[in-house]
Design a protein around this motif. Structure first.
Motif, PDB file in Angstrom:
ATOM      1  N   ILE A  12      26.395  42.412  42.458  1.00 48.62           N
ATOM      2  CA  ILE A  12      25.165  42.816  42.810  1.00 48.62           C
ATOM      3  C   ILE A  12      25.124  41.076  43.355  1.00 48.62           C
ATOM      4  O   ILE A  12      24.420  41.054  45.032  1.00 48.62           O
ATOM      5  CB  ILE A  12      23.716  42.642  41.747  1.00 48.62           C
ATOM      6  N   VAL A  13      25.529  40.135  43.668  1.00 49.38           N
ATOM      7  CA  VAL A  13      25.998  39.102  43.687  1.00 49.38           C
ATOM      8  C   VAL A  13      26.588  38.244  45.260  1.00 49.38           C
ATOM      9  O   VAL A  13      26.055  38.506  45.503  1.00 49.38           O
ATOM     10  CB  VAL A  13      25.605  37.425  42.966  1.00 49.38           C
ATOM     11  N   LEU A  14      27.696  39.607  44.662  1.00 46.16           N
ATOM     12  CA  LEU A  14      28.405  39.231  45.545  1.00 46.16           C
ATOM     13  C   LEU A  14      28.521  40.306  46.018  1.00 46.16           C
ATOM     14  O   LEU A  14      29.042  40.464  47.884  1.00 46.16           O
ATOM     15  CB  LEU A  14      30.190  40.024  45.434  1.00 46.16           C
ATOM     16  N   SER A  15      27.516  41.345  46.788  1.00 56.02           N
ATOM     17  CA  SER A  15      27.635  42.467  47.402  1.00 56.02           C
ATOM     18  C   SER A  15      26.080  41.231  48.371  1.00 56.02           C
ATOM     19  O   SER A  15      25.408  41.901  49.686  1.00 56.02           O
ATOM     20  CB  SER A  15      26.632  43.493  46.785  1.00 56.02           C
ATOM     21  N   GLN A  16      24.823  40.657  48.074  1.00 55.58           N
ATOM     22  CA  GLN A  16      24.752  39.815  48.505  1.00 55.58           C
ATOM     23  C   GLN A  16      24.480  38.714  49.035  1.00 55.58           C
ATOM     24  O   GLN A  16      23.588  37.907  49.810  1.00 55.58           O
ATOM     25  CB  GLN A  16      23.624  39.646  47.288  1.00 55.58           C
ATOM     26  N   ARG A  17      26.048  38.247  49.238  1.00 49.08           N
ATOM     27  CA  ARG A  17      26.658  37.363  50.097  1.00 49.08           C
ATOM     28  C   ARG A  17      25.954  36.609  51.501  1.00 49.08           C
ATOM     29  O   ARG A  17      26.066  37.321  51.562  1.00 49.08           O
ATOM     30  CB  ARG A  17      28.587  37.085  49.524  1.00 49.08           C
ATOM     31  N   PRO A  18      25.424  35.790  51.697  1.00 50.97           N
ATOM     32  CA  PRO A  18      24.890  35.306  52.374  1.00 50.97           C
ATOM     33  C   PRO A  18      26.318  35.420  54.350  1.00 50.97           C
ATOM     34  O   PRO A  18      27.961  34.826  52.956  1.00 50.97           O
ATOM     35  CB  PRO A  18      24.587  33.917  52.650  1.00 50.97           C
ATOM     36  N   GLY A  19      26.109  36.029  54.876  1.00 54.58           N
ATOM     37  CA  GLY A  19      27.234  35.620  56.159  1.00 54.58           C
ATOM     38  C   GLY A  19      27.835  37.399  56.064  1.00 54.58           C
ATOM     39  O   GLY A  19      28.742  37.378  56.860  1.00 54.58           O
ATOM     40  N   ARG A  20      27.370  37.989  55.680  1.00 56.69           N
ATOM     41  CA  ARG A  20      27.955  39.190  54.601  1.00 56.69           C
ATOM     42  C   ARG A  20      27.926  40.664  56.177  1.00 56.69           C
ATOM     43  O   ARG A  20      26.547  40.301  55.172  1.00 56.69           O
ATOM     44  CB  ARG A  20      28.742  39.794  53.379  1.00 56.69           C
ATOM     45  N   THR A  21      27.545  40.837  57.649  1.00 58.72           N
ATOM     46  CA  THR A  21      27.191  41.826  57.825  1.00 58.72           C
ATOM     47  C   THR A  21      27.930  42.921  58.035  1.00 58.72           C
ATOM     48  O   THR A  21      29.569  43.088  57.357  1.00 58.72           O
ATOM     49  CB  THR A  21      26.955  41.233  59.005  1.00 58.72           C
ATOM     50  N   THR A  22      27.195  44.127  57.947  1.00 55.91           N
ATOM     51  CA  THR A  22      27.962  45.398  58.161  1.00 55.91           C
ATOM     52  C   THR A  22      27.435  45.539  59.460  1.00 55.91           C
ATOM     53  O   THR A  22      26.625  45.238  60.515  1.00 55.91           O
ATOM     54  CB  THR A  22      27.474  46.509  57.244  1.00 55.91           C
ATOM     55  N   ALA A  23      28.579  46.652  59.885  1.00 57.11           N
ATOM     56  CA  ALA A  23      28.177  47.574  61.370  1.00 57.11           C
ATOM     57  C   ALA A  23      26.329  48.001  61.661  1.00 57.11           C
ATOM     58  O   ALA A  23      26.092  48.112  62.518  1.00 57.11           O
ATOM     59  CB  ALA A  23      28.523  48.776  61.085  1.00 57.11           C
ATOM     60  N   ALA A  24      25.977  48.847  60.091  1.00 53.76           N
ATOM     61  CA  ALA A  24      24.474  49.195  60.480  1.00 53.76           C
ATOM     62  C   ALA A  24      23.627  47.886  60.178  1.00 53.76           C
ATOM     63  O   ALA A  24      22.459  47.729  60.882  1.00 53.76           O
ATOM     64  CB  ALA A  24      24.430  49.594  58.726  1.00 53.76           C
TER      65      ALA A  24
ATOM     66  N   LEU B 180      29.658  42.042  28.920  1.00 58.02           N
ATOM     67  CA  LEU B 180      30.450  41.936  29.538  1.00 58.02           C
ATOM     68  C   LEU B 180      30.151  42.913  30.928  1.00 58.02           C
ATOM     69  O   LEU B 180      30.817  42.143  32.022  1.00 58.02           O
ATOM     70  CB  LEU B 180      31.992  42.250  29.104  1.00 58.02           C
ATOM     71  N   LEU B 181      30.055  44.482  30.484  1.00 57.04           N
ATOM     72  CA  LEU B 181      29.268  44.723  31.456  1.00 57.04           C
ATOM     73  C   LEU B 181      27.955  44.715  31.915  1.00 57.04           C
ATOM     74  O   LEU B 181      27.891  44.619  33.924  1.00 57.04           O
ATOM     75  CB  LEU B 181      29.089  46.445  31.083  1.00 57.04           C
ATOM     76  N   LEU B 182      27.232  44.467  31.764  1.00 59.13           N
ATOM     77  CA  LEU B 182      26.173  43.672  31.825  1.00 59.13           C
ATOM     78  C   LEU B 182      26.676  42.364  33.304  1.00 59.13           C
ATOM     79  O   LEU B 182      25.585  42.612  34.544  1.00 59.13           O
ATOM     80  CB  LEU B 182      25.167  43.048  31.007  1.00 59.13           C
ATOM     81  N   ALA B 183      27.689  41.597  32.788  1.00 52.71           N
ATOM     82  CA  ALA B 183      27.775  40.235  33.296  1.00 52.71           C
ATOM     83  C   ALA B 183      27.974  40.795  34.766  1.00 52.71           C
ATOM     84  O   ALA B 183      28.768  40.365  35.680  1.00 52.71           O
ATOM     85  CB  ALA B 183      28.619  39.651  32.424  1.00 52.71           C
ATOM     86  N   ALA B 184      29.259  41.467  34.732  1.00 56.80           N
ATOM     87  CA  ALA B 184      30.390  42.871  35.713  1.00 56.80           C
ATOM     88  C   ALA B 184      29.471  43.272  36.857  1.00 56.80           C
ATOM     89  O   ALA B 184      29.294  42.926  37.688  1.00 56.80           O
ATOM     90  CB  ALA B 184      30.914  43.531  35.071  1.00 56.80           C
ATOM     91  N   LEU B 185      28.039  43.752  36.670  1.00 59.27           N
ATOM     92  CA  LEU B 185      27.022  44.772  37.348  1.00 59.27           C
ATOM     93  C   LEU B 185      26.687  43.022  38.154  1.00 59.27           C
ATOM     94  O   LEU B 185      26.209  42.980  38.972  1.00 59.27           O
ATOM     95  CB  LEU B 185      26.245  44.931  36.388  1.00 59.27           C
ATOM     96  N   VAL B 186      25.658  42.121  37.127  1.00 61.90           N
ATOM     97  CA  VAL B 186      25.435  41.276  37.974  1.00 61.90           C
ATOM     98  C   VAL B 186      26.099  40.491  39.156  1.00 61.90           C
ATOM     99  O   VAL B 186      25.347  40.452  39.813  1.00 61.90           O
ATOM    100  CB  VAL B 186      25.616  39.891  36.311  1.00 61.90           C
ATOM    101  N   GLY B 187      27.726  40.296  38.448  1.00 59.14           N
ATOM    102  CA  GLY B 187      28.365  40.093  39.716  1.00 59.14           C
ATOM    103  C   GLY B 187      28.219  40.285  40.282  1.00 59.14           C
ATOM    104  O   GLY B 187      28.628  40.002  41.563  1.00 59.14           O
TER     105      GLY B 187
END
Length: 174
Positions: free
Chosen positions: A155-167, A146-153
């Motif tokens: 990472i996937v959510l943070s790499q979502r296309p279209g998400r930009t930051t000021a940096a 479960l912890l591994l799945a949460a970590l992978v999730g």
């Protein structure tokens, strides 16, 4: 004496937990999480469960929080105060969390109200290790998956296309 130390550690944990959820800076929330988890370790230490307290410090404070801080840095999470993070739902959240705390506290009091805090007998590390790796090995492994799945999730959510930051916007302009 055990009850007093346990109460002090529990109050420290409670205060730090409130600071975790009410902090406007996400890095500060992660650092308050270190204090909260250290307070939980203090609770275990007050109960003379030194092995569990040491594991709490090593695993949660030393590994999980460091992993959270690395994830915050790698995902370029904003370190400035987040103005929209408490958007008018705080009173509702406070009422719900207070009600939940009262219900859970009443459940604990009704279930264990007459019990006295028992210290762990000598040789508890062996007993805990035997229980974890013989009796509770399946829930232990399910929790690790479960912890591994949460970590992978995450990472996937943070790499979502279209998400930009000021940096990243600044990097694209350069």
């Amino acid at each position: 004496m055990t009850t007093v130390l346990f109460a002090i550690a529990a109050l420290l944990t409670l205060f730090a937990a409130v600071m975790v959820v009410s902090s406007r800076r996400i890095v500060h929330a992660a650092l308050w999480l270190v204090v909260a988890l250290g307070g939980v370790a203090g609770c275990f230490g007050a109960l003379r469960a030194e092995f569990v307290a040491l594991v709490q410090i090593l695993v949660y404070v030393g590994a999980i929080v460091v992993l959270v801080l690395f994830a915050l840095m790698l995902t370029k999470a904003p370190t400035n105060p987040l103005p929209g993070i408490t958007s008018g739902r705080s009173p509702f959240a406070a009422v719900v969390s207070t009600g939940l705390a009262i219900v859970l506290g009443a459940g604990v009091v009704f279930a264990f109200g007459g019990e006295r805090i028992q210290t762990v007998p000598e040789g508890s590390a062996k007993a805990i290790g035997t229980a974890v790796f013989q009796t509770w090995v399946l829930p232990f492994e399910v929790l690790s998956v479960l912890l591994l799945a949460a970590l992978v999730g995450a990472i996937v959510l943070s790499q979502r296309p279209g998400r930009t930051t000021a940096a990243s916007d600044q990097e694209e302009q350069d």
